[in-house]
Design an enzyme around this catalytic site. Sequence first.
Site, PDB file in Angstrom:
ATOM      1  N   HIS A 264     -56.213  64.625  18.461  1.00  0.00           N
ATOM      2  CA  HIS A 264     -56.535  65.005  17.083  1.00  0.00           C
ATOM      3  C   HIS A 264     -58.022  65.317  16.906  1.00  0.00           C
ATOM      4  O   HIS A 264     -58.485  65.467  15.779  1.00  0.00           O
ATOM      5  CB  HIS A 264     -56.123  63.901  16.102  1.00  0.00           C
ATOM      6  CG  HIS A 264     -54.649  63.842  15.864  1.00  0.00           C
ATOM      7  ND1 HIS A 264     -54.010  64.626  14.932  1.00  0.00           N
ATOM      8  CD2 HIS A 264     -53.680  63.114  16.465  1.00  0.00           C
ATOM      9  CE1 HIS A 264     -52.713  64.367  14.938  1.00  0.00           C
ATOM     10  NE2 HIS A 264     -52.482  63.455  15.864  1.00  0.00           N
TER      11      HIS A 264
ATOM     12  N   SER B 211     -54.036  58.826  15.039  1.00  0.00           N
ATOM     13  CA  SER B 211     -53.253  59.834  14.330  1.00  0.00           C
ATOM     14  C   SER B 211     -52.646  59.348  13.023  1.00  0.00           C
ATOM     15  O   SER B 211     -52.343  60.148  12.155  1.00  0.00           O
ATOM     16  CB  SER B 211     -52.155  60.372  15.243  1.00  0.00           C
ATOM     17  OG  SER B 211     -51.407  59.318  15.787  1.00  0.00           O
TER      18      SER B 211
ATOM     19  N   LYS C 285     -51.757  70.902  18.739  1.00  0.00           N
ATOM     20  CA  LYS C 285     -52.209  70.594  17.383  1.00  0.00           C
ATOM     21  C   LYS C 285     -53.159  71.698  16.902  1.00  0.00           C
ATOM     22  O   LYS C 285     -52.698  72.764  16.547  1.00  0.00           O
ATOM     23  CB  LYS C 285     -52.789  69.188  17.348  1.00  0.00           C
ATOM     24  CG  LYS C 285     -51.628  68.198  17.491  1.00  0.00           C
ATOM     25  CD  LYS C 285     -51.990  66.772  17.612  1.00  0.00           C
ATOM     26  CE  LYS C 285     -50.704  65.959  17.669  1.00  0.00           C
ATOM     27  NZ  LYS C 285     -50.770  64.816  18.562  1.00  0.00           N
TER      28      LYS C 285
HETATM   29  C1  LIG Z   1     -49.746  64.268  19.436  1.00  0.00           C
HETATM   30  C2  LIG Z   1     -50.393  63.331  20.358  1.00  0.00           C
HETATM   31  C3  LIG Z   1     -50.083  63.354  21.721  1.00  0.00           C
HETATM   32  C4  LIG Z   1     -48.996  64.224  22.285  1.00  0.00           C
HETATM   33  O1  LIG Z   1     -49.312  65.583  22.246  1.00  0.00           O
HETATM   34  P1  LIG Z   1     -48.162  66.668  22.415  1.00  0.00           P
HETATM   35  O2  LIG Z   1     -48.877  67.859  22.942  1.00  0.00           O
HETATM   36  O3  LIG Z   1     -47.566  66.879  21.068  1.00  0.00           O
HETATM   37  O4  LIG Z   1     -47.174  66.115  23.380  1.00  0.00           O
HETATM   38  C5  LIG Z   1     -50.769  62.504  22.557  1.00  0.00           C
HETATM   39  N1  LIG Z   1     -51.714  61.661  22.081  1.00  0.00           N
HETATM   40  C6  LIG Z   1     -52.025  61.605  20.771  1.00  0.00           C
HETATM   41  C7  LIG Z   1     -53.078  60.666  20.300  1.00  0.00           C
HETATM   42  C8  LIG Z   1     -51.364  62.431  19.867  1.00  0.00           C
HETATM   43  O5  LIG Z   1     -51.663  62.362  18.574  1.00  0.00           O
END
Ligand SMILES: *Cc1c(COP(=O)(O)O)cnc(C)c1O
Length: 394
Positions: free
Chosen positions: A210, A182, A241
């Site tokens: 992502h 990320s 996301k």
């Molecule tokens: C954003 C993210 C999460 C967490 O996701 P949420 O639904 O916002 O809790 C987990 N793993 C990765 C790699 C992320 O980028």
Amino acid sequence: MSAKLQWIQDELQNLKESGLYNQIRTLSSPQGAWLVVDGQRVLNFCSNNYLGLANHPRIVEAARKAAAEYGVGPAAVRTIAGTMDLHLKLEERLAAFKGVEAAITFQSGFNANIGCIPALVGKGDVIFSDELNHASIIDGSRLSRAQIVRYAHCDAQDLKRALQENRTKFNRALVITDGVFSMDGDVAPLDEIYAVTQEFDTILMVDDAHGEGVLGKGGRGIVDHYGLHGKVEVEMGTLSKAFGVVGGIVSGDPLIVEWLHQRGRPFLFSSAMTVPDVAACLAAVDILEESTELVDKLWQNTRYFKEEMRNLGFDTGLSTTPITPVMLGEASLAQEFSRELFKAGVFGMSIGFPTVPRGKARIRVMISAAHEQDDLDQGLAAFASVGRQLGVIA
Ligand SMILES: *Cc1c(COP(=O)(O)O)cnc(C)c1O
């Protein structure tokens, strides 16, 4: 303030002095290409709203309709009285979208990781983890009490070395990697990682937070991107996301899903996703299955923005995805850059330690299908002028 809390005051002061204090902005508009932030209309380069679904009219309407029919809250954990037909429908649709047999939702991606990992490994077992894996993987791994062995970032050969040195000392083994990282926007070599794990007795898990809605055919994710269907035992993902809502998902073999119904602690001890969230996610799956238009636009925007940034002379790191890190080095420079961008009408957050290593601070630009060409051009002009003003580019 109680004297017992003085240490917090001192720590906060340290963060401020080293440019690492989180300045949290307040939005008073929906997510989209433009936002109202602290009262100012600014171009949005910050959010994970890859496809512009967070404020998509069909998704908003689906949430509204479901709330009228089912109310808002699930009012219980899933195992007691919180599983509605909507939850099951979403899980079926998500599994079909991803081309796997079964899926289970959690309240967030973070919860999916801290629920799934400790259910798969425990004391006497071992986790092989990419050194740049997400915080929720690290926390889920620690909660599991399995031994954690880190391997060099995106390095399948180093993973092989780690497996050779450690695998036989433990009972069960789990290899975990982020799909898309990320902060850097690089993609794990999942094909090579899969090949290496074939020589050892280990489960393979990928965090596709992502990648969903971004990679693969019509946004079907990293497993689809590499054509590894049926080969990666656990695909974890998020609905927070590209899906534009909030929630987490684990998909794969029906046995894993059945096990998480019994042993996934955030599933068992925290209430289900809310009704509007679930209905909104169902509408998001509809939109993704109907057309690849949004995913195509996301990639078109990504290619354009990155190429123009490189032409301006910015270092955009190793990214091969819509995540575009603009590498600046010191956290204080990144913070100043972000403040100047904001004055120029562009909301781009600086990211520093501990989210990224010290000395690797950056502005992370998140490209979205919500952006029009004009928006990207305005953003590029602001980067060019602030970059020159602060001596980052010539
Ligand atoms: C954003 C993210 C999460 C967490 O996701 P949420 O639904 O916002 O809790 C987990 N793993 C990765 C790699 C992320 O980028």
